[in-house]
Design an enzyme around this catalytic site. Structure first.
Site, PDB file in Angstrom:
ATOM      1  N   ARG A 109      -5.773  -2.357   8.938  1.00  0.00           N
ATOM      2  CA  ARG A 109      -5.849  -3.811   8.724  1.00  0.00           C
ATOM      3  C   ARG A 109      -6.268  -4.502  10.018  1.00  0.00           C
ATOM      4  O   ARG A 109      -7.243  -4.079  10.628  1.00  0.00           O
ATOM      5  CB  ARG A 109      -4.520  -4.337   8.201  1.00  0.00           C
ATOM      6  CG  ARG A 109      -4.698  -5.526   7.297  1.00  0.00           C
ATOM      7  CD  ARG A 109      -3.381  -5.997   6.769  1.00  0.00           C
ATOM      8  NE  ARG A 109      -2.886  -5.179   5.679  1.00  0.00           N
ATOM      9  CZ  ARG A 109      -3.253  -5.315   4.416  1.00  0.00           C
ATOM     10  NH1 ARG A 109      -4.107  -6.238   4.077  1.00  0.00           N
ATOM     11  NH2 ARG A 109      -2.765  -4.543   3.480  1.00  0.00           N
ATOM     12  N   GLY A 111       0.826  -1.209   0.000  1.00  0.00           N
ATOM     13  CA  GLY A 111       0.000   0.000   0.000  1.00  0.00           C
ATOM     14  C   GLY A 111       0.859   1.257   0.000  1.00  0.00           C
ATOM     15  O   GLY A 111       1.867   1.311   0.704  1.00  0.00           O
ATOM     16  N   ASP A 119       4.355  -4.507   6.014  1.00  0.00           N
ATOM     17  CA  ASP A 119       4.691  -5.866   6.473  1.00  0.00           C
ATOM     18  C   ASP A 119       4.869  -6.873   5.336  1.00  0.00           C
ATOM     19  O   ASP A 119       5.721  -7.759   5.427  1.00  0.00           O
ATOM     20  CB  ASP A 119       3.684  -6.362   7.525  1.00  0.00           C
ATOM     21  CG  ASP A 119       2.244  -6.244   7.062  1.00  0.00           C
ATOM     22  OD1 ASP A 119       2.007  -5.744   5.944  1.00  0.00           O
ATOM     23  OD2 ASP A 119       1.344  -6.660   7.815  1.00  0.00           O
ATOM     24  N   GLY A 120       4.109  -6.720   4.251  1.00  0.00           N
ATOM     25  CA  GLY A 120       4.270  -7.625   3.101  1.00  0.00           C
ATOM     26  C   GLY A 120       5.653  -7.456   2.476  1.00  0.00           C
ATOM     27  O   GLY A 120       6.308  -8.438   2.082  1.00  0.00           O
ATOM     28  N   ARG A 134       0.363  -4.679  -4.926  1.00  0.00           N
ATOM     29  CA  ARG A 134       0.423  -5.879  -4.089  1.00  0.00           C
ATOM     30  C   ARG A 134       0.696  -7.035  -5.044  1.00  0.00           C
ATOM     31  O   ARG A 134       0.022  -7.167  -6.062  1.00  0.00           O
ATOM     32  CB  ARG A 134      -0.893  -6.073  -3.353  1.00  0.00           C
ATOM     33  CG  ARG A 134      -1.280  -4.824  -2.529  1.00  0.00           C
ATOM     34  CD  ARG A 134      -2.063  -5.189  -1.309  1.00  0.00           C
ATOM     35  NE  ARG A 134      -2.513  -4.000  -0.591  1.00  0.00           N
ATOM     36  CZ  ARG A 134      -1.845  -3.444   0.412  1.00  0.00           C
ATOM     37  NH1 ARG A 134      -0.676  -3.949   0.790  1.00  0.00           N
ATOM     38  NH2 ARG A 134      -2.319  -2.385   1.039  1.00  0.00           N
ATOM     39  N   ASP A 176      -0.365   1.995   8.754  1.00  0.00           N
ATOM     40  CA  ASP A 176      -0.864   1.170   9.864  1.00  0.00           C
ATOM     41  C   ASP A 176       0.029   1.220  11.114  1.00  0.00           C
ATOM     42  O   ASP A 176      -0.424   0.883  12.195  1.00  0.00           O
ATOM     43  CB  ASP A 176      -1.001  -0.295   9.430  1.00  0.00           C
ATOM     44  CG  ASP A 176      -1.930  -0.471   8.240  1.00  0.00           C
ATOM     45  OD1 ASP A 176      -2.780   0.412   8.025  1.00  0.00           O
ATOM     46  OD2 ASP A 176      -1.798  -1.482   7.526  1.00  0.00           O
TER      47      ASP A 176
END
Ligand code: F6P
Length: 320
Positions: free
Chosen positions: A172, A12, A104-105, A73, A128
């Site tokens: 999230r 994101g 985090d991804g 993504r 986030d």
């Protein structure tokens, strides 16, 4: 020939990604590297889509949201075949390593690539603020300010119409953003996934508030708690008060980064490139107790950031 370093923004978008990109690029060029910008996140790496970054190509972007490299993504980062293809792409582009700006991804993808022998530095960027190893992520302060400004506006309607509002905030499965937004916007109630939500207690306190002369109240509702619309309907049924729901949505991801976000992004980018130059690899840069810090990517992936419920306690004590 100058050594080449790849920069990628992935996952994101977060305000301040451009400021970080500018810092990495300019510091990298000053240290003698050729800087390669990968387009559209990991998908771009797999497709071999890149641009040569120069001092000038990152001019005029410190104050802009989104990412000039574009992002995405990429499901292939979760497959062995996809990550093997990414390693191949890094080699085909003759990159010494990758600086990955993302959430985090991106951290998980960095971890996999580092285990396959690619030198990685991760820079945390996400609204986030849910990454272990840093007290704050790039973009968080901007999203916080955006959401608070939006709730200030919603409060005008809440007060004028004597209504209850449920405001849905991104994050999230975490409530970090919601908790700080709620405290800063003076919300009366908060619902975050980290703490069990007792809808009956909230409803009864809303009714008590009415009896005490409170005409309007705002509930900050983290997206990770489920449907804010269903929650709003239940609150209306339980209290018989007029309730409206407002989902702040993607406005929280965009916009001009705040000064704080820009400073953090510039510090992280500069620090990341210095670390890379000193031979440090497979780490996440961060800020811990006001100091720049380093955490191994493996540790950052393994641990969950602790949710500090003191914010929620303060909010409870002040919402009287
Ligand atoms: O991680 C940032 C974030 O905006 C989350 O708060 C939200 O749950 C998610 O991304 C939305 O993702 P997408 O942009 O893929 O819809």
């Amino acid at each position: 020939m100058a050594k080449r370093v790849g920069i990628i923004t992935s996952g994101g978008d977060a305000p301040g990604m451009n400021a970080a990109l500018r810092a990495v690029t300019r510091r990298g060029i000053a240290l003698g590297y050729e800087m390669i910008g990968i387009n559209r996140g990991f998908k771009g790496l797999l497709d071999g889509a890149f641009i040569n970054l120069t001092i000038r190509s990152v001019s005029g972007i410190i104050n802009t949201g989104g990412t000039i490299l574009h992002t995405g993504r990429c499901a292939q980062t979760k497959t062995a075949a996809g990550m093997n293809r990414a390693v191949k792409a890094v080699k085909e582009l003759s990159l010494e390593g990758l600086i990955i700006i993302g959430g985090d991804g991106s951290l998980a993808a960095g971890n996999t690539l580092s285990k396959k022998g690619i030198k990685i530095i991760n820079i945390p960027a996400s609204i986030d603020n849910d990454i272990y190893g840093t007290d704050e992520t790039i973009g968080y302060d901007t999203a916080l300010n955006t959401a608070v400004e939006a709730i200030d506006k919603i409060r005008d309607t809440a007060t004028s119409h004597d209504r209850i509002f449920v405001v849905e905030i991104m994050g999230r499965e975490h409530g970090f953003l919601t908790a700080d937004v709620a405290l800063a916007a003076g919300c009366e109630f908060i619902a975050v996934p980290e703490i069990k939500v007792d809808i009956n207690r909230i409803a009864s306190e809303l009714k008590k508030g009415k009896e005490k002369g409170k005409t309007s109240e705002i509930i900050a509702f983290a997206e990770g708690c489920g449907s804010s619309y269903e929650f709003g309907e239940k609150i209306e049924k339980l209290t018989k008060l007029e309730v409206r729901v407002s989902n702040l949505g993607y406005i929280q991801r965009g916009g001009r980064p705040t000064a704080r976000t820009r400073i953090l992004a510039s510090q992280f980018g500069h620090f990341a490139m210095n670390l890379f130059h000193r031979g440090k690899k497979n780490v996440l840069v961060g800020i811990t107790n006001g100091e720049l810090s380093v955490t191994s990517i493996e540790d950052a992936v393994k641990h969950k950031k602790k949710f500090n419920d003191s914010t929620v306690k303060v909010l409870k004590n002040l919402s009287v």
